[in-house]
Design a protein around this motif. Structure first.
Motif, PDB file in Angstrom:
ATOM      1  N   GLY A   1     -33.086  58.778  73.926  1.00  0.00           N
ATOM      2  CA  GLY A   1     -33.516  57.853  72.884  1.00  0.00           C
ATOM      3  C   GLY A   1     -33.307  58.403  71.485  1.00  0.00           C
ATOM      4  O   GLY A   1     -33.398  57.687  70.502  1.00  0.00           O
ATOM      5  N   GLU A   2     -33.028  59.719  71.401  1.00  0.00           N
ATOM      6  CA  GLU A   2     -32.760  60.356  70.102  1.00  0.00           C
ATOM      7  C   GLU A   2     -31.321  60.097  69.679  1.00  0.00           C
ATOM      8  O   GLU A   2     -30.441  59.942  70.526  1.00  0.00           O
ATOM      9  N   GLN A   3     -31.091  60.098  68.360  1.00  0.00           N
ATOM     10  CA  GLN A   3     -29.715  60.075  67.862  1.00  0.00           C
ATOM     11  C   GLN A   3     -29.095  61.453  68.098  1.00  0.00           C
ATOM     12  O   GLN A   3     -29.786  62.465  68.017  1.00  0.00           O
ATOM     13  N   LEU A   4     -27.788  61.486  68.367  1.00  0.00           N
ATOM     14  CA  LEU A   4     -27.131  62.789  68.519  1.00  0.00           C
ATOM     15  C   LEU A   4     -27.259  63.571  67.216  1.00  0.00           C
ATOM     16  O   LEU A   4     -27.661  64.733  67.219  1.00  0.00           O
ATOM     17  N   GLY A   5     -26.908  62.936  66.097  1.00  0.00           N
ATOM     18  CA  GLY A   5     -27.107  63.568  64.788  1.00  0.00           C
ATOM     19  C   GLY A   5     -25.999  64.536  64.415  1.00  0.00           C
ATOM     20  O   GLY A   5     -25.292  65.075  65.270  1.00  0.00           O
ATOM     21  N   VAL A   6     -25.861  64.757  63.110  1.00  0.00           N
ATOM     22  CA  VAL A   6     -24.730  65.534  62.611  1.00  0.00           C
ATOM     23  C   VAL A   6     -24.824  67.001  63.002  1.00  0.00           C
ATOM     24  O   VAL A   6     -23.813  67.624  63.360  1.00  0.00           O
ATOM     25  N   ASP A   7     -26.015  67.586  62.980  1.00  0.00           N
ATOM     26  CA  ASP A   7     -26.132  69.017  63.286  1.00  0.00           C
ATOM     27  C   ASP A   7     -25.720  69.317  64.725  1.00  0.00           C
ATOM     28  O   ASP A   7     -24.977  70.267  65.000  1.00  0.00           O
ATOM     29  N   ARG A   8     -26.244  68.478  65.653  1.00  0.00           N
ATOM     30  CA  ARG A   8     -25.882  68.680  67.064  1.00  0.00           C
ATOM     31  C   ARG A   8     -24.377  68.462  67.251  1.00  0.00           C
ATOM     32  O   ARG A   8     -23.704  69.191  67.974  1.00  0.00           O
ATOM     33  N   PHE A   9     -23.847  67.442  66.544  1.00  0.00           N
ATOM     34  CA  PHE A   9     -22.418  67.165  66.670  1.00  0.00           C
ATOM     35  C   PHE A   9     -21.578  68.334  66.159  1.00  0.00           C
ATOM     36  O   PHE A   9     -20.611  68.753  66.799  1.00  0.00           O
ATOM     37  N   VAL A  10     -21.951  68.864  64.998  1.00  0.00           N
ATOM     38  CA  VAL A  10     -21.169  69.970  64.416  1.00  0.00           C
ATOM     39  C   VAL A  10     -21.151  71.163  65.369  1.00  0.00           C
ATOM     40  O   VAL A  10     -20.109  71.805  65.574  1.00  0.00           O
ATOM     41  N   ALA A  11     -22.286  71.434  66.000  1.00  0.00           N
ATOM     42  CA  ALA A  11     -22.345  72.570  66.942  1.00  0.00           C
ATOM     43  C   ALA A  11     -21.411  72.327  68.129  1.00  0.00           C
ATOM     44  O   ALA A  11     -20.672  73.225  68.553  1.00  0.00           O
ATOM     45  N   LEU A  12     -21.435  71.093  68.659  1.00  0.00           N
ATOM     46  CA  LEU A  12     -20.583  70.782  69.810  1.00  0.00           C
ATOM     47  C   LEU A  12     -19.104  70.793  69.425  1.00  0.00           C
ATOM     48  O   LEU A  12     -18.261  71.324  70.148  1.00  0.00           O
TER      49      LEU A  12
ATOM     50  N   MET B   1     -25.140  60.918  78.933  1.00  0.00           N
ATOM     51  CA  MET B   1     -24.615  59.573  79.196  1.00  0.00           C
ATOM     52  C   MET B   1     -23.327  59.420  78.365  1.00  0.00           C
ATOM     53  O   MET B   1     -23.158  60.113  77.359  1.00  0.00           O
ATOM     54  N   PRO B   2     -22.432  58.546  78.817  1.00  0.00           N
ATOM     55  CA  PRO B   2     -21.256  58.299  77.977  1.00  0.00           C
ATOM     56  C   PRO B   2     -21.711  57.706  76.644  1.00  0.00           C
ATOM     57  O   PRO B   2     -22.567  56.818  76.622  1.00  0.00           O
TER      58      PRO B   2
END
Lengths: 521, 114
Positions: free
Chosen positions: A330-341, A366-367
């Motif tokens: 239910g959380e947004q992925l968000g920029v910080d998590r995205f940058v790490a990935l 999930m996709p």
């Protein structure tokens, strides 16, 4: 299944279903010539007839034999997924709860029997207006959708395929518009320097308006780049254009522009309000933050930053749609998590954007279900390329000497090609010595890049007066003592390109050695 | 810059140059050739190119100028002992047939101006 009457002026098809012939006759007599009536006695027979020939209005009585009125209503609205047909239920005795259930199931109207003919006619007029309005809405929607498809088709032509290989670079992209038309823009343009200009921009909103602004941004970037404009100029011009057109509205654009110059091993970039680009040098990843706010609100000054970009380095640009989506938690992925990935993904030996998407899926459990336009652009220099830059005063003896050194540096080209390449480079450099600078003299830069086993590229750079390349470069009269240089250059090299960039004349000469060498010496 | 060796044999002037004939040396060569043209009574200029391994369009232009001057004054220029590399360069710009080219002394003798 047949369609209900489509035209606004065609007769309205009505079906009445009830076992009572008197009721059916009452309905028949209440309708005028605008209505064409069909009759059924049994509920299931009525549904068979409905499936054969959709009706605009269905009038349902209480006595239907094998089923009841609610079942007929539920079938039409549910299984048949038909929200257009106007449904009137006639009843002798019905509780408020029963009437509520029928309306809740999808009936448009309920009318107590016996009815006054005028009241029934008035109810049918309501149905008629409902049908006409639905038809008008459908036609308006079709027109709007056709226009949107036109916009989308045009925009598809504006989105680059990036199918053509850029020598010395590996470029990958991902583009998923959320609707027919998108406000995302990405591009990768070859520069006269032998480098590339990469851009990713995100226009606020979606649809035709965003697509229109995206087209405007693209035009500024492409036209400006073709004329040798700098990053600062493109940003300033885009901002000015936006202020002139949508400056007093809420539209805005975020944009990341970068020039990758492998010969100089340099990245120049500027970001206006865009999400951080990710620069990979070796195994280190640096987020490149925006230095100015987004474009379209107020006048801005732009600052271009520089980073080292040695062979094998890469840059990932993307839009916020890639991280603004909801994970299984239910959380947004968000920029910080995205940058790490993303930082992990672009440190893989081979970078694939599909692999990045896989990481997002794992992180979100999930996709990803994207609700915004999604764009990503990855550009890296081919790590196998070698490059070097020679700088020298544009004086004859020094220039001849540096050409020898440059050709020696690129000695891995086949021996039979070497003299041809050297002659072409000598001719290009001689032109700089003769014509680029006046009395004061200046600098000649000779940039050399070699793709092992396949290509050598020489770039002759000067900062003198602009060169106006002739459209024809044939041979002069035999008794003429000059005018053969350009002919030799074009004859000896596989690709010759002149461009002016940031105050420099850049003449690019390329020679490939896969297969037979033409005009080798 | 390498030396320009000039030797006069009767009505023949033999010039030998070792190195490259490219844009960076051509202007100097033109100046040095002025002394040759100033010398009296020669009819044939034989330019020995055995020691020249690289020729650019400026070098070609240099020989076009020599050839034009010789023609205008009833003299003749012979390019002697061209290396394959130079032949290829002249061929690329369709100038092989423009010059009188001699591979050996017999060729030179056959082309001397009486």
């Amino acid at each position: 299944m047949a369609q209900a009457s489509a035209g606004l002026h065609e007769p309205v098809r009505v079906m009445v279903v009830d076992q009572d012939p008197v009721l059916r006759r009452l309905v028949r007599h209440a309708l005028d010539a605008r209505f064409v009536l069909s009759e059924a006695q049994d509920g299931f027979d009525a549904l068979d007839a409905y499936l054969e020939e959709r009706f605009d209005i269905v009038v349902i009585g209480e006595r239907l034999g094998s089923c009841d009125a609610r079942q007929v209503v539920e079938y039409i609205r549910g299984q048949a997924n038909d929200s257009r047909t106007f449904i009137v239920v006639l009843f002798w005795d019905l509780s408020p709860a029963g009437e509520f259930a029928l309306l809740h199931a999808g009936a448009n109207d309920c009318l107590r029997l016996p009815f006054y003919r005028e009241v029934f006619r008035a109810r049918m007029e309501v149905g008629l207006r409902h049908i006409r309005m639905t038809q008008q809405l459908e036609q308006a929607y079709m027109r709007i959708e056709a226009q949107m498809r036109t916009v989308a088709d045009l925009q598809k032509k504006l989105v680059p395929s990036l199918a053509q290989e850029v020598p010395g670079f590996r470029v990958r992209h991902l583009y998923q518009p959320s609707g027919l038309a998108s406000g995302d823009y990405y591009d990768c343009l070859s520069l006269p320097s032998g480098g590339v200009r990469v851009v990713v921009a995100d226009v606020s909103g979606h649809g035709a308006r965003a697509a229109f602004i995206m087209a405007m941004v693209r035009t500024v970037v492409r036209a400006g780049t073709a004329r040798g404009a700098s990053i600062e100029y493109l940003l300033a011009t885009t901002n000015t254009q936006l202020l002139e057109t949508v400056g007093d509205e809420s539209d805005f654009v975020t944009i990341f522009l970068a020039d990758v110059d492998p010969a100089l091993g340099r990245l120049r970039f500027a970001s206006a309000g865009h999400c951080p680009g990710l620069l990979r040098v070796g195994t280190q990843v640096e987020p490149l933050a925006a230095s100015t706010p987004m474009l379209g609100f107020f006048p801005l000054e732009f600052r271009v930053e520089e980073r080292a970009f040695p062979p094998g380095s890469g840059l990932l640009l993307y839009t916020d749609g890639l991280y603004e989506w909801e994970m299984a938690s239910g959380e947004q992925l968000g920029v910080d998590r995205f940058v790490a990935l993303a930082a992990e993904a672009i440190c893989e030996p081979t970078v694939y954007l599909d692999a990045l998407m896989h990481r997002l899926e794992e992180a979100g459990e999930m996709p990803p279900v994207f609700t915004d336009d999604v764009t990503a652009l990855w550009v890296e220099t081919d790590p196998t390329w070698r490059s070097v830059v020679f700088r020298v005063e544009a004086a004859p003896a020094q220039v001849r000497q540096v050409v020898r050194q440059a050709v020696e540096w690129a000695a891995e080209m086949p021996p039979e090609m070497r003299d041809a390449v050297e002659l072409a480079v000598v001719e290009a450099c001689a032109n700089v010595v003769r014509y680029a600078y006046g009395e004061g003299g200046g600098v000649l830069e000779l940039r050399v890049a070699v793709a092992p086993g396949s290509l050598v590229r020489f770039q002759v750079v000067d900062y003198g007066r602009p060169f106006d390349p002739p459209e024809r470069w044939g041979l002069p009269e035999e008794t003429s003592s000059s005018g053969r240089g350009l002919f030799l250059i074009h004859t000896l090299m596989d690709r010759v390109h002149y461009g002016r960039m940031e105050g420099a004349n850049v003449l690019t000469l390329e020679k490939r050695w896969e297969g037979a060498c033409q005009n080798c010496m | 810059m390498p030396e320009l060796h000039v030797e006069t044999k009767g009505t023949e002037v033999w010039v030998r140059y070792d190195g490259e004939i490219t844009f960076d040396v051509v202007e100097d060569l033109k100046v040095r050739m002025e002394t040759v043209f100033a010398a009296p009574n020669w009819k044939t200029l034989i330019f020995d190119l055995e020691g020249v391994d690289f020729l650019d369009s400026s070098g070609i232009g240099f020989f076009v100028i020599l050839n034009n001057r010789c023609s205008q004054s009833g003299q003749k220029l012979i390019l002697f002992r061209l290396r394959p590399q130079l032949r290829k360069t002249l061929a690329l710009v369709n100038m092989l047939h423009f010059f009188c080219i001699a591979d050996d002394q017999d060729d030179v003798d056959a082309n001397l101006v009486d």
